[in-house]
Motif scaffolding. Sequence first.
Motif, PDB file in Angstrom:
ATOM      1  N   PHE A 188      34.288 -43.538  -5.383  1.00 40.31           N
ATOM      2  CA  PHE A 188      33.798 -43.086  -4.075  1.00 40.31           C
ATOM      3  C   PHE A 188      32.397 -43.632  -3.801  1.00 40.31           C
ATOM      4  O   PHE A 188      32.039 -43.869  -2.644  1.00 40.31           O
ATOM      5  N   TRP A 189      31.605 -43.812  -4.832  1.00 41.31           N
ATOM      6  CA  TRP A 189      30.289 -44.432  -4.654  1.00 41.31           C
ATOM      7  C   TRP A 189      30.458 -45.861  -4.151  1.00 41.31           C
ATOM      8  O   TRP A 189      29.760 -46.301  -3.227  1.00 41.31           O
ATOM      9  N   PRO A 196      24.629 -43.122  -6.128  1.00 41.99           N
ATOM     10  CA  PRO A 196      25.101 -43.083  -7.522  1.00 41.99           C
ATOM     11  C   PRO A 196      25.074 -41.695  -8.137  1.00 41.99           C
ATOM     12  O   PRO A 196      25.742 -41.457  -9.145  1.00 41.99           O
ATOM     13  N   ILE A 197      24.309 -40.785  -7.527  1.00 39.41           N
ATOM     14  CA  ILE A 197      24.279 -39.418  -8.054  1.00 39.41           C
ATOM     15  C   ILE A 197      25.653 -38.777  -7.984  1.00 39.41           C
ATOM     16  O   ILE A 197      25.940 -37.789  -8.667  1.00 39.41           O
ATOM     17  N   LEU A 198      26.535 -39.362  -7.166  1.00 38.83           N
ATOM     18  CA  LEU A 198      27.877 -38.811  -7.032  1.00 38.83           C
ATOM     19  C   LEU A 198      28.632 -38.840  -8.360  1.00 38.83           C
ATOM     20  O   LEU A 198      29.497 -37.991  -8.606  1.00 38.83           O
ATOM     21  N   ILE A 199      28.311 -39.802  -9.224  1.00 36.51           N
ATOM     22  CA  ILE A 199      28.986 -39.868 -10.527  1.00 36.51           C
ATOM     23  C   ILE A 199      28.637 -38.642 -11.367  1.00 36.51           C
ATOM     24  O   ILE A 199      29.517 -37.970 -11.926  1.00 36.51           O
ATOM     25  N   LEU A 200      27.343 -38.346 -11.456  1.00 41.43           N
ATOM     26  CA  LEU A 200      26.916 -37.171 -12.223  1.00 41.43           C
ATOM     27  C   LEU A 200      27.402 -35.882 -11.578  1.00 41.43           C
ATOM     28  O   LEU A 200      27.813 -34.945 -12.280  1.00 41.43           O
ATOM     29  N   PRO A 262      20.891 -35.707  -2.246  1.00 44.22           N
ATOM     30  CA  PRO A 262      20.846 -36.976  -1.511  1.00 44.22           C
ATOM     31  C   PRO A 262      21.999 -37.882  -1.891  1.00 44.22           C
ATOM     32  O   PRO A 262      22.486 -37.894  -3.010  1.00 44.22           O
ATOM     33  N   GLY A 263      22.432 -38.687  -0.926  1.00 49.52           N
ATOM     34  CA  GLY A 263      23.405 -39.725  -1.197  1.00 49.52           C
ATOM     35  C   GLY A 263      24.811 -39.252  -1.467  1.00 49.52           C
ATOM     36  O   GLY A 263      25.623 -39.971  -2.015  1.00 49.52           O
ATOM     37  N   VAL A 264      25.123 -38.010  -1.068  1.00 49.07           N
ATOM     38  CA  VAL A 264      26.452 -37.488  -1.332  1.00 49.07           C
ATOM     39  C   VAL A 264      27.340 -37.559  -0.093  1.00 49.07           C
ATOM     40  O   VAL A 264      28.545 -37.652  -0.169  1.00 49.07           O
ATOM     41  N   GLY A 265      26.748 -37.533   1.079  1.00 51.45           N
ATOM     42  CA  GLY A 265      27.542 -37.536   2.301  1.00 51.45           C
ATOM     43  C   GLY A 265      28.376 -38.799   2.441  1.00 51.45           C
ATOM     44  O   GLY A 265      27.944 -39.878   2.121  1.00 51.45           O
ATOM     45  N   PHE A 266      29.598 -38.623   2.908  1.00 55.05           N
ATOM     46  CA  PHE A 266      30.486 -39.750   3.137  1.00 55.05           C
ATOM     47  C   PHE A 266      30.422 -40.174   4.601  1.00 55.05           C
ATOM     48  O   PHE A 266      31.371 -40.588   5.185  1.00 55.05           O
TER      49      PHE A 266
END
Length: 266
Positions: A188-189, A196-200, A262-266
């Motif tokens: 998804f990233w 990249p925080i989406l991985i964690l 941050p950086g999670v919204g699609f």
Amino acid sequence: MLRGADPTRWDDLRVRLGSGAAMVVIGTIAILAGGVWFQMLAVFCVSVMIWELWIMIHPSRPTVGMLLAALTASVLSGFLSVEQGWFLLFFPIVPALGILGSTRERLTFGAFAFAIQAAGWGLVVFRHEQGAGWLIWLILVVAVTDIAGYFAGRRFGGPKFWPKVSPKKTWSGTIAGWIGAGLVGAVFWAATEAGPILILLSMFISFAGQMGDIAESALKRRMGVKDSSTLIPGHGGLFDRFDALLGAAVTMLLISAVFDVPGVGF
């Protein structure tokens, strides 16, 4: 076949896959349709899980569980049909009535009932405010965690994760679930504007889902039952199938309420 392998360990796979495929089709259609269609599915699932929760604790009083399920459907539908925040004051009604009507495990029912309602409401809010892609990510994290854990646990076995609570779960399956969830986050990233925080975050949500599964397993062992019900062939009840999603949804609801990730919204 590996020496010492149990040939019956895969016997339930075909039934599980068939039931799972049906749930995937229904869920995908509802998620993509959104709006009232997803709301109706969420209300139905939450209401059934409230009934399953009640009959696990009070198997001799199923009628009360049906009444609580009907009330859950009414209250949750009300949550989703109005914009006023004050309506959330009705949220504790079902847990409170269940506590008053229980003759045992009052706090257990109240805590689980509240969490089930919160998860259902949160999933509908996520779908409405964040879109289908966000919800698909959350469900895929939970599903891949479960699938990776199922196959890795049966293939590799090894030390148990928490034998007193969930004797079937192994460390190999648990870690495989984290890895699988991290891969979902990486996909998804790469495919979206998420950071990249989406991985964690995916791996943390994977762990939260596993804890939801563990919590329901602990409840079943405490109540002396194998499954929450027999509604879904190969899976038991809706509570058995969606316990991990409940844990993930409640955790994500808390994260979104407290933190601006941050950086999670699609």
